[in-house]
Write a protein that holds these residues in place. Structure first.
Motif, PDB file in Angstrom:
ATOM      1  N   ASN A 250       0.802  -1.234   0.000  1.00 21.73           N
ATOM      2  CA  ASN A 250       0.000   0.000   0.000  1.00 21.73           C
ATOM      3  C   ASN A 250       0.828   1.274   0.000  1.00 21.73           C
ATOM      4  N   GLY A 251       1.980   1.251   0.643  1.00 25.73           N
ATOM      5  CA  GLY A 251       2.806   2.457   0.734  1.00 25.73           C
ATOM      6  C   GLY A 251       3.759   2.618  -0.439  1.00 25.73           C
ATOM      7  N   THR A 284      11.613  -2.036   3.861  1.00 27.60           N
ATOM      8  CA  THR A 284      12.011  -0.934   4.761  1.00 27.60           C
ATOM      9  C   THR A 284      11.465  -1.157   6.169  1.00 27.60           C
ATOM     10  N   GLY A 285      10.516  -2.089   6.284  1.00 32.31           N
ATOM     11  CA  GLY A 285       9.777  -2.273   7.527  1.00 32.31           C
ATOM     12  C   GLY A 285       8.415  -1.582   7.456  1.00 32.31           C
ATOM     13  N   GLY A 286       8.283  -0.661   6.508  1.00 38.36           N
ATOM     14  CA  GLY A 286       7.029   0.097   6.410  1.00 38.36           C
ATOM     15  C   GLY A 286       6.960   1.125   7.536  1.00 38.36           C
ATOM     16  N   GLY A 336       4.510   5.433   3.837  1.00 34.60           N
ATOM     17  CA  GLY A 336       3.908   6.410   2.928  1.00 34.60           C
ATOM     18  C   GLY A 336       2.510   6.733   3.416  1.00 34.60           C
ATOM     19  N   SER A 337       1.898   7.692   2.779  1.00 33.96           N
ATOM     20  CA  SER A 337       0.597   8.143   3.299  1.00 33.96           C
ATOM     21  C   SER A 337      -0.483   7.088   3.122  1.00 33.96           C
ATOM     22  N   ASN A 358       2.629  -5.025  13.625  1.00 30.43           N
ATOM     23  CA  ASN A 358       3.952  -4.545  13.198  1.00 30.43           C
ATOM     24  C   ASN A 358       4.038  -4.702  11.684  1.00 30.43           C
ATOM     25  N   THR A 359       4.212  -3.581  10.981  1.00 27.16           N
ATOM     26  CA  THR A 359       4.218  -3.652   9.512  1.00 27.16           C
ATOM     27  C   THR A 359       5.512  -4.264   8.981  1.00 27.16           C
TER      28      THR A 359
END
Ligand code: BES
Ligand code: MN
Ligand code: ZN
Length: 504
Positions: A250-251, A284-286, A336-337, A358-359
């Protein structure tokens, strides 16, 4: 699949070894006073160098010991290496053979030789699983793998060249030439498959995106008539109800992809095996962002996918008489948004809901839907491969993959395949007592929990793998090398290939 070498074999020790024209002659020598015919000829021609080296204690022909023979005036080969095979009476085990194959490969590649001849003396084996053809399989893999270089993104003048092009083996063996050649060929195909996986691993995240994995899989499938490939984009996945997989991308500006490869080498309608790879092209881990120090290594978070793409080609190359499904669940994990936030709840294709605490525990999210997706093929077994947890490195280090399974027979078969192919795994439990660590107040299941990180990750996956024999390989420690040798390792292509070869 790129074949880097021409390999060939003869089923007897070279006659007239002194007349062999080659850049490097690798001569296997048994420990002790009695030399075999080839060794005797070389010894005679070189003023007794083999015996002298033994006397001086410089080369006693211990297993895997090597010596470079500078004096080769009496022979036609440009250089000679001796490789110790230990006492002729000793039965060799798998580790001995690994040592030997590494030593031989080292001799072939340590100088700028472009052609080599390897003379293998008669060998005794300590188990019925081992034979001259299985030794040749090891050699085929290690040589093909050794000449791998990654320089796709280097300037011309920095490109590394590999000189070795051609190797022929002569072996004092009772096995048929057909069998020996098959061993060598199998090994080479596995090495090529590892190199496919290494290339994908090594490409940076800005090139190796989910779309890149998809187009690479497509073009690989185009090379084999019985290998096909279907790509699902975000729209198609949405239709299938894969919100859990989709939540990971999604990000990201990169579109998530589900890659589904189908190899039909067996009877029509015969149930297929299935392998499923985690293909996070950068993690990145989100929003649960990782620290910066070694984040670059998270380009390797698609190594499970790379091993699936590599193994599919090994099996197609070997024309194994089985059916095999290869699935890759691919996304880029970015903040990201529009990114998924801790606490968000998503619905999986299976209908179960997940609370994403946890993303950075994203691999299990893409795999959950992929595991549900493969149900449609009614697979004999499903093995997923994923760089899933840092915790598996704490448990097993960098040499051993973690294996977890809901089926003891499948677990044993995979462990055995790993032993045989020197690509080992070790089993961890996924007992019910761990499952409650994933309880959530807000969804059917949470995506993290408890202290046993590797086990609870597998417990999470097990909820989506209830309808078939399933195993999970956590390759976070084994799929890539750290430090000076940083790069993809090509693992666990050997384990997966061996498992399927043994099944066929
Ligand atoms: N891709 C990582 C796992 C990983 C870590 C692979 C180190 C290779 C080297 C995975 O997505 C991840 O971030 N896992 C978390 C899980 C945690 C949030 C429960 C981890 O291991 O820290
Ligand atoms: Mn992560
Ligand atoms: Zn990850």
């Amino acid at each position: 699949m790129k074949k880097r070498l021409a390999l060939d074999i003869k089923q007897e020790l070279s006659k007239n070894i002194l007349k062999i024209k080659t850049d490097v002659l690798v001569l296997g020598v048994h420990e002790g006073k009695v030399l075999n015919t080839s060794a005797k000829e070389i010894d005679n021609a070189t003023n007794g160098i083999i015996k002298k080296l033994a006397k001086r204690g410089e080369f006693e022909a211990k297993i895997g010991q090597t010596a470079y023979v500078a004096t080769n005036d009496g022979t036609s080969s440009d250089r000679i290496f001796l490789v110790g095979f230990g006492k002729a009476s000793k039965s060799l085990n798998n580790e001995n053979l690994d040592k030997l194959s590494l030593a031989i490969t080292g001799c072939l590649t340590s100088k700028k030789s472009s052609s080599g001849v390897v003379n293998i003396p008669s060998i005794r084996y300590d188990s019925k699983d081992l034979s001259d053809s299985s030794f040749l399989q090891k050699l085929g893999t290690s040589i093909e793998e050794k000449v791998y270089t990654y320089d796709a993104k280097l300037n011309k003048k920095n490109k590394k060249t590999n000189s070795l092009k051609k190797v022929s083996f002569t072996i004092d063996s009772g096995e048929s030439l057909v069998k020996l050649r098959k061993g060598l060929r199998t090994g080479q195909a596995i090495g090529q498959g590892m190199n496919v996986a290494k290339d994908l691993a090594n490409l940076p995240g800005n090139i190796c995106t989910p779309s890149y994995l998809a187009s690479t899989s497509k073009s690989a499938a185009n090379k084999y008539s019985n290998l096909s490939c279907r790509i699902y984009g975000e729209k198609e996945m949405k239709k299938m109800g894969m919100d859990c997989l989709l939540s990971v991308g999604n990000g990201s500006a990169q579109e998530s992809k589900l890659i589904s490869m189908n190899y039909q080498g067996g009877k029509k309608g015969a149930k297929p095996y299935a392998i499923v790879g985690k293909g996070i092209t950068f993690d990145t881990g989100g929003i649960s962002l990782k620290p910066p120090a070694t984040m670059d290594e998270m380009k390797f978070d698609m190594c499970g996918a790379a091993s699936v793409i590599g193994t599919m080609q090994v099996i197609a190359e070997l024309k194994l008489p089985i059916n095999l499904i290869g699935v890759v669940a691919s996304a880029e994990n970015m903040p990201g948004s529009k990114a998924t936030k801790p606490g968000d709840v998503v619905k999986t294709m299976s209908g179960q809901t997940v609370e994403i605490l946890n993303t950075d525990a994203e691999g299990r999210l893409v795999l959950a839907d992929a595991l549900t997706y493969v149900e449609r093929f009614k697979p004999v077994s499903v093995v997923d491969i994923a760089t899933l947890t840092g915790a598996v490195i704490m448990a097993l280090g960098y040499s051993t993959s973690g294996l977890m399974s809901n089926n003891e027979k499948l677990a044993k078969e995979l462990l055995d395949a790993g032993d045989k192919a020197s690509d080992r795994a070790w089993q961890l439990p996924i007992w019910d007592s761990y499952q409650k660590d994933l309880d959530s107040n807000f969804a059917d299941i949470a995506n993290i929990g408890g202290r046993a990180g590797t086990i609870t990750a597998a417990c999470f996956l097990s909820r989506f793998a209830e309808n078939y024999p399933w195993a999970h390989l956590d390759v976070a420690g084994t799929a890539s090398y750290k430090g000076a040798a940083k790069g993809g390792s090509g693992r666990p292509v050997p384990l997966l290939s061996q498992y399927l070869i043994d099944k066929a």
